[in-house]
Enzyme design. Structure first.
Site, PDB file in Angstrom:
ATOM      1  N   CYS A 188       0.804  -1.223   0.000  1.00  5.76           N
ATOM      2  CA  CYS A 188       0.000   0.000   0.000  1.00  5.76           C
ATOM      3  C   CYS A 188       0.837   1.273   0.000  1.00  5.76           C
ATOM      4  CB  CYS A 188      -0.955  -0.011   1.186  1.00  5.76           C
ATOM      5  SG  CYS A 188      -2.067  -1.435   1.144  1.00  5.76           S
ATOM      6  N   HIS A 205      -2.552   7.974   6.578  1.00  7.65           N
ATOM      7  CA  HIS A 205      -2.766   6.644   5.989  1.00  7.65           C
ATOM      8  C   HIS A 205      -4.137   6.150   6.443  1.00  7.65           C
ATOM      9  CE1 HIS A 205      -1.774   2.902   4.106  1.00  7.65           C
ATOM     10  NE2 HIS A 205      -1.855   2.234   5.243  1.00  7.65           N
ATOM     11  N   GLU A 261      -0.242   5.268  13.879  1.00 11.62           N
ATOM     12  CA  GLU A 261      -0.029   6.497  13.122  1.00 11.62           C
ATOM     13  C   GLU A 261      -0.155   7.724  14.015  1.00 11.62           C
ATOM     14  OE1 GLU A 261      -1.072   8.522   8.828  1.00 11.62           O
ATOM     15  OE2 GLU A 261      -2.367   6.913   9.576  1.00 11.62           O
ATOM     16  N   LYS A 311      -9.652   7.999   3.256  1.00  7.49           N
ATOM     17  CA  LYS A 311     -10.039   6.607   2.978  1.00  7.49           C
ATOM     18  C   LYS A 311     -11.426   6.283   3.518  1.00  7.49           C
ATOM     19  CE  LYS A 311      -5.445   4.423   2.723  1.00  7.49           C
ATOM     20  NZ  LYS A 311      -4.567   5.586   2.920  1.00  7.49           N
ATOM     21  N   HIS A 352      -9.905   2.057   0.679  1.00  5.32           N
ATOM     22  CA  HIS A 352      -8.440   1.965   0.634  1.00  5.32           C
ATOM     23  C   HIS A 352      -8.023   1.505  -0.768  1.00  5.32           C
ATOM     24  CE1 HIS A 352      -4.351   1.393   1.440  1.00  5.32           C
ATOM     25  NE2 HIS A 352      -4.389   0.556   2.462  1.00  5.32           N
ATOM     26  N   PHE A 372       2.409  -3.479   3.821  1.00  4.83           N
ATOM     27  CA  PHE A 372       2.866  -4.720   4.439  1.00  4.83           C
ATOM     28  C   PHE A 372       4.393  -4.761   4.466  1.00  4.83           C
ATOM     29  CE2 PHE A 372      -1.177  -7.118   2.942  1.00  4.83           C
ATOM     30  CZ  PHE A 372      -1.835  -6.768   4.101  1.00  4.83           C
TER      31      PHE A 372
END
Length: 427
Positions: free
Chosen positions: A181, A319, A330, A350, A355, A414
């Site tokens: 991502c 994010h 975050e 998002k 996402h 990831f």
């Protein structure tokens, strides 16, 4: 040491934007959705038949891919994709092709600058799991000779960059990125570096992903998706009841250009890219480091390279995936980076787009450019009860009058890969 910002360094600006998203298929539609917090997430009927607890997705409207044969695919009027090119494309490439046409038109790039040794393309897309599955199934049942000879290039991870480079005659540097991502955020950072280092004058940054059962079901298995059924209530990043994200699809293309090159041709400028930073958690293949260490270092490096103070950042496009541990990590990272000074406003778009996976970095960078250019701060939707742990951070839950001058966007993937990029309003 990161490259230091200086007056004589080649400066990088954004001169074109193209958007195919769940919240709109062009700049004006997306801008309206961001201003009014209109969600593009909806009930996705194929999930009903899949027997899973997930129901929501950030779908792309106006496109239809009913079967494997590209002859049956449809897309909005105004786009022309030659049949010979369509055979080597996947749905995410169709999105990318349309967004690329928008970006070229928006930047007013003539053909000799689109196809030029000094013009490159940095692209990011996971792959087309749907085409891979169906084409391999066909090969096993009927034999490879009965399958589309373009099956491989239409489905593998590099299909976006291969098709865009061939379709638009890109002659400069081209590369596909695969860092989950954070992929298109890495693509943007690489594009910035190539222009700063005088290796290119213009670089297209493209991210694209599909939104279908094949892109959604693997995330069901990770338990990262919201199981709520009302798109007016979820996803809800930073809310105490957050339970995951909705997968979204589409494409975003940004035209990055060296400032003097843009000035000489009279280009309009959306925003300036000040710098970027990247860092890894070194912690888990899937979960973020709980204190947000890697993301904090990425933001610190981006601020250092940009030559600004932390308190000059007005807005962070987080994010913000609406997972319990991800949002918490975050916020910890943001508190660390901006400790002792003015905290910037924070929101997660998002919550209305879904996402976009590999697409997210490029799409949310475009959102930052729109916010800077148009003078507004996107809100973080669907928050009914802010997580008490986040109350010291100014998370935007209602429209505010503040117009940001400097915006930062975060992307994480990831493996604990993290990217932060910083943009400044163009005066």
């Amino acid at each position: 040491m990161p490259l230091q910002h200086s007056n004589d360094a080649r400066r990088v600006v954004v001169t074109g934007i193209g958007l195919i998203t769940s919240i709109g298929n062009n700049r004006d539609e997306v801008l309206t959705s961001l201003r009014e917090s209109r969600t593009g997430i909806e009930h996705f009927a194929p999930l009903d038949r899949a027997g899973v607890p997930v129901r929501l997705a950030g779908t792309v409207k106006g496109f239809d891919f009913p079967e494997l044969r590209s002859d049956e695919w449809s897309y909005p009027e105004g786009y022309e994709i030659p049949r010979a090119q369509l055979r080597s494309m996947s749905p995410n490439v169709v999105y990318g092709f349309c967004a690329m046409q928008q970006a070229i038109a928006d930047s007013k790039l003539p053909p000799n600058l689109v196809s030029n040794p000094r013009t490159g393309a940095m692209c990011a897309s996971g792959w087309s799991a749907w085409l891979t599955y169906d084409y391999l199934d066909m090969m096993l049942k009927k034999g490879p000779q009965r399958c589309n000879p373009m099956a491989m290039v239409a489905s593998i991870a590099g299909t976006l960059n291969m098709n865009l480079v061939a379709s638009f005659g890109i002659r400069g540097a081209s590369l596909g990125f695969s860092s989950a991502c954070a992929s298109s955020a890495h693509a943007l950072g690489s594009a910035f570096d190539k222009i700063r280092m005088n290796r290119q004058d213009i670089v297209f940054v493209a991210g694209a992903e599909e939104c279908n059962l094949f892109s959604i079901l693997p995330f069901v298995g990770t338990r990262a998706l919201t199981t709520q059924k009302d798109p007016a209530a979820s996803p809800c990043a930073f809310d105490v009841k957050r339970d995951g994200f909705a997968v979204g699809g589409g494409a975003a293309v940004l035209v990055l250009e060296e400032l003097e090159h843009a000035r000489r041709r009279g280009a309009s400028i959306h925003a300036e890219v000040l710098g970027w930073g990247e860092a890894s958690d070194g912690y888990s293949v899937m979960a973020p480091e709980p204190e947000g260490d890697g993301l904090a270092r990425a933001m610190e490096l981006a601020i250092q390279e940009s030559g600004i103070r932390p308190d000059e950042v007005d807005y962070i496009n987080a994010h913000g995936t609406a997972t319990q541990i991800g949002d918490a990590a975050e916020v910890q990272a943001i508190k660390r980076v901006f400790n002792g000074g003015k905290l910037p406003y924070v929101s997660s778009t998002k919550s209305i787009t879904g996402h976009g996976l590999s697409l997210a970095g490029a799409m949310e960078s475009a959102f930052c450019c729109l916010a800077l250019e148009e003078g507004f701060t996107p809100i973080s939707a669907h928050i009914s009860e802010l997580d008490p742990r986040f109350e010291s951070v100014p998370i935007v839950t209602e429209p505010i009058d503040d117009a940001p001058a400097i915006a930062l966007t975060n992307s994480s993937g990831f493996g604990g890969t993290n990217v932060a990029a910083i943009f400044r309003r163009w005066e």
